[in-house]
Design a protein around this motif. Sequence first.
Motif, PDB file in Angstrom:
ATOM      1  N   VAL A  39      10.320   8.932  -1.814  1.00  0.00           N
ATOM      2  CA  VAL A  39       9.498   9.728  -0.898  1.00  0.00           C
ATOM      3  C   VAL A  39       9.785   9.331   0.550  1.00  0.00           C
ATOM      4  O   VAL A  39      10.267  10.143   1.353  1.00  0.00           O
ATOM      5  CB  VAL A  39       7.985   9.569  -1.230  1.00  0.00           C
ATOM      6  N   THR A  40       9.563   8.065   0.907  1.00  0.00           N
ATOM      7  CA  THR A  40       9.803   7.678   2.305  1.00  0.00           C
ATOM      8  C   THR A  40      11.301   7.686   2.615  1.00  0.00           C
ATOM      9  O   THR A  40      11.688   7.921   3.759  1.00  0.00           O
ATOM     10  CB  THR A  40       9.183   6.304   2.640  1.00  0.00           C
ATOM     11  N   GLY A  41      12.144   7.460   1.594  1.00  0.00           N
ATOM     12  CA  GLY A  41      13.597   7.533   1.823  1.00  0.00           C
ATOM     13  C   GLY A  41      13.994   8.946   2.224  1.00  0.00           C
ATOM     14  O   GLY A  41      14.724   9.155   3.201  1.00  0.00           O
ATOM     15  N   ALA A  77      -4.026  13.642   4.744  1.00  0.00           N
ATOM     16  CA  ALA A  77      -3.329  12.719   3.842  1.00  0.00           C
ATOM     17  C   ALA A  77      -2.663  11.573   4.605  1.00  0.00           C
ATOM     18  O   ALA A  77      -1.852  11.809   5.496  1.00  0.00           O
ATOM     19  CB  ALA A  77      -2.266  13.472   3.048  1.00  0.00           C
ATOM     20  N   LYS A  78      -2.993  10.360   4.203  1.00  0.00           N
ATOM     21  CA  LYS A  78      -2.343   9.180   4.805  1.00  0.00           C
ATOM     22  C   LYS A  78      -0.822   9.291   4.717  1.00  0.00           C
ATOM     23  O   LYS A  78      -0.113   9.080   5.704  1.00  0.00           O
ATOM     24  CB  LYS A  78      -2.811   7.912   4.068  1.00  0.00           C
ATOM     25  N   ASN A  79      -0.339   9.624   3.525  1.00  0.00           N
ATOM     26  CA  ASN A  79       1.119   9.575   3.322  1.00  0.00           C
ATOM     27  C   ASN A  79       1.847  10.777   3.927  1.00  0.00           C
ATOM     28  O   ASN A  79       3.073  10.824   3.921  1.00  0.00           O
ATOM     29  CB  ASN A  79       1.448   9.436   1.827  1.00  0.00           C
ATOM     30  N   ARG A 138       4.224  -1.414   4.670  1.00  0.00           N
ATOM     31  CA  ARG A 138       5.644  -1.174   4.379  1.00  0.00           C
ATOM     32  C   ARG A 138       6.130   0.148   4.958  1.00  0.00           C
ATOM     33  O   ARG A 138       7.312   0.314   5.254  1.00  0.00           O
ATOM     34  CB  ARG A 138       5.875  -1.138   2.871  1.00  0.00           C
ATOM     35  N   ALA A 139       5.205   1.122   5.078  1.00  0.00           N
ATOM     36  CA  ALA A 139       5.622   2.448   5.548  1.00  0.00           C
ATOM     37  C   ALA A 139       6.160   2.413   6.974  1.00  0.00           C
ATOM     38  O   ALA A 139       6.691   3.409   7.463  1.00  0.00           O
ATOM     39  CB  ALA A 139       4.457   3.434   5.442  1.00  0.00           C
ATOM     40  N   SER A 140       6.084   1.245   7.640  1.00  0.00           N
ATOM     41  CA  SER A 140       6.702   1.100   8.972  1.00  0.00           C
ATOM     42  C   SER A 140       8.193   1.418   8.910  1.00  0.00           C
ATOM     43  O   SER A 140       8.811   1.723   9.939  1.00  0.00           O
ATOM     44  CB  SER A 140       6.540  -0.328   9.493  1.00  0.00           C
ATOM     45  N   LEU A 149      -4.290  -0.905  -2.756  1.00  0.00           N
ATOM     46  CA  LEU A 149      -5.189   0.176  -2.368  1.00  0.00           C
ATOM     47  C   LEU A 149      -5.759   0.960  -3.558  1.00  0.00           C
ATOM     48  O   LEU A 149      -6.969   1.112  -3.707  1.00  0.00           O
ATOM     49  CB  LEU A 149      -4.363   1.083  -1.440  1.00  0.00           C
ATOM     50  N   ARG A 150      -4.877   1.489  -4.403  1.00  0.00           N
ATOM     51  CA  ARG A 150      -5.356   2.368  -5.491  1.00  0.00           C
ATOM     52  C   ARG A 150      -6.061   1.555  -6.585  1.00  0.00           C
ATOM     53  O   ARG A 150      -6.966   2.053  -7.243  1.00  0.00           O
ATOM     54  CB  ARG A 150      -4.205   3.187  -6.069  1.00  0.00           C
ATOM     55  N   ALA A 151      -5.604   0.309  -6.779  1.00  0.00           N
ATOM     56  CA  ALA A 151      -6.295  -0.567  -7.726  1.00  0.00           C
ATOM     57  C   ALA A 151      -7.738  -0.780  -7.258  1.00  0.00           C
ATOM     58  O   ALA A 151      -8.682  -0.750  -8.052  1.00  0.00           O
ATOM     59  CB  ALA A 151      -5.564  -1.897  -7.824  1.00  0.00           C
TER      60      ALA A 151
HETATM   61  N1  EPU Z   1      13.281   2.836  -4.690  1.00  0.00           N
HETATM   62  C1  EPU Z   1      14.476   2.152  -4.735  1.00  0.00           C
HETATM   63  N2  EPU Z   1      15.213   2.081  -3.575  1.00  0.00           N
HETATM   64  C2  EPU Z   1      14.820   2.667  -2.413  1.00  0.00           C
HETATM   65  C3  EPU Z   1      13.607   3.384  -2.382  1.00  0.00           C
HETATM   66  C4  EPU Z   1      12.850   3.458  -3.540  1.00  0.00           C
HETATM   67  O1  EPU Z   1      14.859   1.622  -5.761  1.00  0.00           O
HETATM   68  O2  EPU Z   1      15.548   2.564  -1.421  1.00  0.00           O
HETATM   69  C5  EPU Z   1      12.456   2.948  -5.903  1.00  0.00           C
HETATM   70  C6  EPU Z   1      11.105   2.251  -5.760  1.00  0.00           C
HETATM   71  O3  EPU Z   1      11.182   0.863  -6.017  1.00  0.00           O
HETATM   72  C7  EPU Z   1      10.266   2.996  -6.777  1.00  0.00           C
HETATM   73  C8  EPU Z   1      10.830   4.418  -6.715  1.00  0.00           C
HETATM   74  O4  EPU Z   1      12.112   4.305  -6.110  1.00  0.00           O
HETATM   75  O5  EPU Z   1      10.510   2.470  -8.053  1.00  0.00           O
HETATM   76  C9  EPU Z   1      10.006   5.402  -5.909  1.00  0.00           C
HETATM   77  O6  EPU Z   1       9.610   4.819  -4.679  1.00  0.00           O
HETATM   78  P1  EPU Z   1       9.431   5.649  -3.345  1.00  0.00           P
HETATM   79  O7  EPU Z   1      10.493   5.251  -2.395  1.00  0.00           O
HETATM   80  O8  EPU Z   1       9.289   7.093  -3.665  1.00  0.00           O
HETATM   81  O9  EPU Z   1       8.045   5.087  -2.808  1.00  0.00           O
HETATM   82  P2  EPU Z   1       7.653   4.928  -1.300  1.00  0.00           P
HETATM   83  O10 EPU Z   1       8.297   6.000  -0.526  1.00  0.00           O
HETATM   84  O11 EPU Z   1       7.847   3.525  -0.876  1.00  0.00           O
HETATM   85  C10 EPU Z   1       5.556   6.506  -1.342  1.00  0.00           C
HETATM   86  C11 EPU Z   1       4.104   6.370  -1.021  1.00  0.00           C
HETATM   87  C12 EPU Z   1       3.439   5.520  -2.095  1.00  0.00           C
HETATM   88  C13 EPU Z   1       3.633   6.236  -3.438  1.00  0.00           C
HETATM   89  C14 EPU Z   1       5.122   6.431  -3.705  1.00  0.00           C
HETATM   90  C15 EPU Z   1       5.410   7.209  -4.980  1.00  0.00           C
HETATM   91  C16 EPU Z   1       4.072   6.522   1.378  1.00  0.00           C
HETATM   92  C17 EPU Z   1       3.836   5.863   2.690  1.00  0.00           C
HETATM   93  N3  EPU Z   1       3.950   5.762   0.286  1.00  0.00           N
HETATM   94  O12 EPU Z   1       6.086   5.180  -1.354  1.00  0.00           O
HETATM   95  O13 EPU Z   1       2.046   5.486  -1.789  1.00  0.00           O
HETATM   96  O14 EPU Z   1       3.081   5.450  -4.470  1.00  0.00           O
HETATM   97  O15 EPU Z   1       5.728   7.156  -2.607  1.00  0.00           O
HETATM   98  O16 EPU Z   1       4.813   8.439  -4.949  1.00  0.00           O
HETATM   99  O17 EPU Z   1       4.325   7.712   1.331  1.00  0.00           O
HETATM  100  C18 EPU Z   1      -0.124   4.560  -1.773  1.00  0.00           C
HETATM  101  O18 EPU Z   1      -0.460   5.456  -0.982  1.00  0.00           O
HETATM  102  O19 EPU Z   1      -0.963   3.808  -2.325  1.00  0.00           O
HETATM  103  C19 EPU Z   1       1.292   4.377  -2.085  1.00  0.00           C
HETATM  104  C20 EPU Z   1       1.771   3.246  -2.626  1.00  0.00           C
END
Ligand code: EPU
Length: 418
Positions: free
Chosen positions: A163-165, A21-23, A92-94, A369-371
């Motif tokens: 998730v990344t948070g 899994a990438k993520n 962004r995942a950086s 990506l998913r689009a």
């Molecule tokens: N959010 C905030 N503040 C923050 C962090 C998030 O308001 O500080 C909001 C976001 O704007 C969003 C929601 O919380 O509305 C959830 O975002 P989340 O932080 O969970 O997303 P992410 O961690 O940036 C990861 C995946 C995404 C996936 C999302 C949701 C990775 C590297 N990326 O992103 O994957 O869509 O969780 O499951 O893990 C993809 O692989 O195509 C992809 C976009």
Amino acid sequence: MDKIVIEGGKRLKGAVSISGAKNAALPVMAACLLTGGWHRLKRIPRLRDIQTIQRIMTDLGTAFKEEGGALEVNSDHLTGYQAPYDLVKTMRASILLLGPLLARCGRAKISLPGGCAIGARPINLHLKALVAMGADIYLEHGYINARANRLNGANIFFDIPTVTGTENIMMAAVTARGSTILKNAANEPEVQDLADMLRSMGADIEGDGTDTIVIQGVNHLRPCQHEIIPDRIEAGTFMIGAAITRGDITIDACLPGHLISLVEKLELAGADVDTGDRCMTIRGPDRIQSVDIKTMPYPGFPTDLQAQFMTLMAVADGWSMIRETIFENRFIHVSELRRMGADIEINGSQALVKGKDRLFSAPVMATDLRASASLVLAGLVAEGGRTEVHRIYHLDRGYEAIEEKFKGLGAAIWRESE
Ligand code: EPU
């Protein structure tokens, strides 16, 4: 630049094996910054996003080598703590480097990720949690500057499960002084995979997989060996591929338990799904039935499969309602699907899809990506010649050899230079 060309109309048949899994791989790689010694990571997928994080970490002083099918990673001699704009803007995942760099080096300077095609995607919750742990953070010239001598454990409530948070703060907390309690934490399988890796490194973490994670800081971590979980979104994309082409495929090396929401929706759509321990068989129905979906945090329907499921609904019998609750702009694929004959109306965060008998081939492209994956699926059933999917660098960010895997299942699909 390459494009993917598809001649639709072939039923998918055969077996496909799922990549790591990438993520899950991205945070696990970032976690290798936490301590020196050689880590051994198995099942790291060959993807553009993996190359990007590897480039940033190499600039920080991390060494990489491939050995016996695994990626070995060593952060003995870190020489920097900065992730530059040029690379962060492509992934962004950086931001996942922020927590481990701060924990290990006491400093981090990461380009602030901007919005992306699917939404504004702020990182305020990551920063708020690090400040609660005693970090001094300021923004300057587009960069997040963070400092902390040693982070302190803290009670953290995430307003939204991120998730990344959650991953970033888990990595920051493993060597913090005292305990950190994360409430309303994300419970995605990728978060659990990172917790498993951190435990193998000697971290004390409990509760991952629930909305409360407790981390007791430890003084020392050690390098470890870890195998990345299978990519549930890649598996889901092939499952939808089988359903939409009325195919019959086996998906190997996957974890069906991570996809229960999709399995349920595909069964309601008329597909036959048999799940084993680490494999699944999917047979598509003669007529696909319409089903409503609403994206939710895990174990709800994943936002990362919403676009692909919408393509399926575009050729279903009847109307379906698709609600996107995670990102504010994740309907980028709709205008391209319409160009292929789909009948979809958007109203805010809802899309009403009126299933059609057929889609037609067309040149298409997407900025996410998913689009892009949803357009490949549309191409598999489109009538009237070649569908060309442009800007496929998005697909290469997150799908390992997608055209080779679909070709192995009998699709007429190949890559061409533009
Ligand atoms: N959010 C905030 N503040 C923050 C962090 C998030 O308001 O500080 C909001 C976001 O704007 C969003 C929601 O919380 O509305 C959830 O975002 P989340 O932080 O969970 O997303 P992410 O961690 O940036 C990861 C995946 C995404 C996936 C999302 C949701 C990775 C590297 N990326 O992103 O994957 O869509 O969780 O499951 O893990 C993809 O692989 O195509 C992809 C976009």
